[in-house]
Design an enzyme around this catalytic site. Structure first.
Site: not given
Ligand SMILES: O=P(O)(O)OC[C@H]1O[C@](O)(CO)[C@@H](O)[C@@H]1O
Length: 756
Positions: A673, A371
């Site tokens: 993730k 991100e």
């Protein structure tokens, strides 16, 4: 020892934990455990390699041995072994490690020698069949002695101290109402601690003096003081990542240089080198010596980061925004945070900013977080869109706060690593990093370095209290023990943090990450699945807003322990004509009233006495008996914010130490993730290769279905027919900025913030 270790075949979990990189630990219990592994693994490896059928006759089968791990755990790997008792179902032998003397060498090493001797005897004997049985019997006897000395420690839940607390909770506390406890002045007077202006009252917790004694016994049993020392001295207590845990070093004073070393590096010296660098950079930035690519002075700061690289700095920023010194020192500057990878967050962050006057700070310990890196590339593109596609734009407008090991990635991004790179270290966890460059750079640039230093001083004051104060007066220890009590013994698995200060509006979010990422675990530090509840759901909002939101549930629904934070003085009090009390007094009246309402409740008789209609009485009854603590501080300043931060960081550590967790890793987040990476692969194929549609993720029909729905319905006709919906990167922002009418120029006459 090392010779033995090197030829051990570890199972994968053990290798991670005690692999070859592992130095000889100076902690005895870990040492004992290590020996336990080494002996069992060594023995089994040897047994296997000799193919000892006489052994198998003479010894009980290893698979039935009490210390054998789940039978399947080694199948298909490297033979068999005693393994580690990873299952909570394993029954432990009566004598435990912690009952063994601390003089580990004299006890363990002879055993090790003996083991080697036994095996060598067997090796010889194996060539002479007549001796097989005897040798086998000897080794068998030896083996049966190993667990008596070398079993791993039991779970804390099987200690006497824990059981006493369980009994005490069931037999005494659960049948005692707080209303009664609050009538005892001796008890109430004792349940109070104070340090450097911080007043902590825990008399409204469901505890008696006996409860506290039992909790202190548990703390002793868990060697709490020793573990705190190990942490602040830089021992690698985050063993799953082989790292020290030294956020306390981030605020240690210069005179402590030379007292804490990690891998032979002087940690506190490193910290002060970086703080000095940040101070110089701040002065150059705020005095206008550092300018942007087009020569304009920079006055907007955008900090890009997520999780611990964002929440702590944002919580501190919210406090300083309305702090007297913060107001004047930040005049003329702005600071925004960009955390979410949602493109709308980009738009919200830079809508009215002039890129020529904007400095981007990329805060990422790893410099790989998906991100953050996408947002960083987006902001770089935003700068390029306005000022041209020149690498010097990045050199002048982007700085990085990242770990030393990410230096190459930082350089590859285009950042000037000599001047615009502020490092932190592996021994600072993301959620513990606000006192390092992650917080220091954005906060100092906006408010000046001096104010940031005051924040560090406050944290240092609480650290010293935590390290030195006796347990009974130690506020973070008391808070941690009460957390364990409420969660593990009283069964409350949520807790609320209610600051009566609007400027602390982001404190709950920060503490939520700090605590839930730290203690949301399921395996003890000895590698055993725990059988007791750990970790709480932390949430909160400023009072009184929270009273008009979720307090209904806290008063009449579930029992949720609350921390109330209040301030003797407001940052900005107001007393308007005609009012008897100031607005701050009004606010604080709620701070004082809520804990009593929660504790005492309201009986049916009391409701009736108020003239309530009979059919409504039950609706208006409050059971009470709901625990809370009250923390009162002088005034919300940078210093006090440091104290608050340190308090909560250490509360979390204390709970983790008592629960025998590693509070400093976060493997759970890794799964998310990886999953996102898989989905991104499928999405990319679906977007760019029509042959890959519909998406079919193996073994995930539900995910495939919703992903297909998303792809199909999110399409817009495009020239190449691929159907990707894309906005030109900065078109919205560019338009907004161009059309934006800036507010009248601020009075820039503030202290250091003055622009020429
Ligand atoms: O600073 P980084 O490496 O970008 O990581 C950001 C955050 O991601 C996490 O690893 C998981 O959310 C946090 O612990 C950390 O604060």
């Amino acid at each position: 020892m090392s010779r033995l270790l090197q030829r051990i075949e570890y199972s994968s979990g053990q290798r991670r934990r005690y692999g070859r990189r592992c130095r000889r630990p100076n902690n005895n219990s870990m040492m004992k455990e290590l020996l336990w592994f080494s002996l069992s693994a060594s023995l089994s490896a040897s047994v296997q390699s000799f193919h000892l059928s006489p052994f198998q006759q003479a010894m009980p089968p290893l698979s039935t041995h009490p210390l054998h791990s789940k039978a399947s755990s080694r199948k298909g790997r490297r033979g068999f072994g005693l393994g580690h008792p990873t299952s909570k179902k394993v029954s432990y032998p009566p004598i435990h490690l912690d009952e063994v003397d601390d003089d580990i060498d004299s006890q363990i090493f002879p055993l090790q020698d003996d083991l080697e001797q036994q095996l060598s005897t067997y090796t010889t004997a194996n060539h002479n069949n007549n001796n097989n049985i005897n040798a086998g019997a000897r080794v068998s006897e030896f083996l049966s002695n190993i667990p008596r000395v070398l079993s791993p420690p039991p779970l804390v839940s099987s200690t006497q101290e824990w059981r006493k607390l369980q009994r005490h909770a069931a037999q005494t506390i659960k049948s005692t109402h707080l209303r009664e406890l609050l009538q005892d002045p001796v008890r109430c007077d004792a349940m109070f601690a104070e340090h450097d202006g911080v007043y902590f009252d825990y008399s409204r917790q469901q505890v008696t003096l006996e409860t506290m004694d039992l909790l202190f016994d548990l703390a002793e049993k868990q060697e709490l003081t020793k573990r705190i020392q190990a942490m602040v001295n830089g021992e690698k207590i985050n063993f799953t990542e082989d790292r020290a845990v030294l956020h306390t070093a981030l605020r240690a004073s210069k005179d402590k240089i030379g007292t804490v070393f990690v891998d032979d590096e002087d940690a506190i010296k490193e910290v002060h080198d970086v703080l000095d660098q940040i101070k110089q950079f701040t002065e150059a930035f705020r005095s206008g010596h550092i300018t942007g690519y087009t020569g304009k002075r920079m006055r907007n700061i955008v900090s890009v980061g997520i999780g611990g690289s964002y929440l702590g700095p944002e919580f501190l920023h919210e406090v300083l925004k309305t702090e007297e010194e913060g107001i004047s020192s930040s005049l003329g500057y702005s600071l925004r945070f960009l955390a979410n990878v949602d493109p709308v967050d980009v738009e919200r962050t830079c809508a009215d900013l002039d890129p020529e006057e904007t400095l981007i700070i990329i805060v990422s310990k790893t410099f790989t977080t998906a991100e953050t890196m996408l947002n960083a590339r987006t902001m770089r593109q935003w700068l390029w869109d306005f000022m041209g596609d020149d690498i010097d734009v990045v050199k002048k407008h982007v700085v990085a706060c990242s770990s030393v090991s990410a230096t190459e990635n930082v350089k590859a991004f285009g950042i000037d690593t000599d001047k615009y790179f502020f490092r932190f270290w592996d021994w600072v966890g993301g959620r513990y990093s606000v006192c390092g460059a992650a917080g220091a750079v954005p906060i100092s640039l906006l408010y000046g370095f001096d104010l940031f230093e005051k924040f560090l001083e406050g944290a240092r004051s609480m650290d010293e209290h935590f390290i030195n104060a006796p347990m009974r007066q130690n506020i973070p220890i008391l808070m941690g023990l009460l957390g364990v009590w409420n969660s593990s013994f009283m069964g409350y698995n949520s807790r609320a943090l209610i600051p009566y200060a609007q400027a602390l509006l982001r404190l709950p979010a920060h503490i939520q990450q700090l605590d839930m990422e730290s203690n949301g675990k399921r395996i003890s530090r000895h590698g055993i699945e725990i059988d007791y509840p750990v970790g709480e759901v932390d949430f909160g909002e400023p009072g009184t807003n929270s009273q008009h939101s979720f307090f209904q549930l806290i008063h009449q629904g579930q029992t949720i322990p609350v921390d109330f934070l209040g301030f003797v003085q407001s940052q900005h009090d107001i007393l308007i004509d005609g009012e008897k009390l100031s607005s701050h007094d009004e606010l604080m009246s709620n701070f004082f009233a809520q804990p009593d309402a929660l504790a005492n409740g309201k009986t049916a008789d009391e409701v009736r006495a108020e003239g309530c209609a009979e059919d409504l009485i039950l609706h208006k009854v409050f059971d009470g008996n709901r625990p809370s603590s009250s923390l009162l501080f002088p005034q919300l300043s940078a210093y006090v914010t440091g104290q608050i931060l340190s308090l909560y960081e250490h509360r979390t550590a204390v709970q983790g130490f008592i629960w025998d967790l590693n509070s400093f890793d976060q493997w759970g987040v890794e799964l998310g993730k990886k999953l996102a990476i898989d989905v991104k692969d499928h999405l990319t194929k679906a977007r760019y290769d029509p042959k890959q549609q519909p998406v079919d993720i193996p073994d995930a029909p539900a995910t495939s279905r919703i992903l297909n729905y998303y792809v199909k319905n999110g399409r817009e006709a495009t020239e190449n027919g691929i159907g990707v919906s894309v906005n030109p990167l900065t078109s919205v922002t560019r338009k907004t900025y161009r059309e934006h009418i800036p507010p009248p120029i601020h009075d820039l006459g503030g202290n250091v913030g003055k622009l020429s």
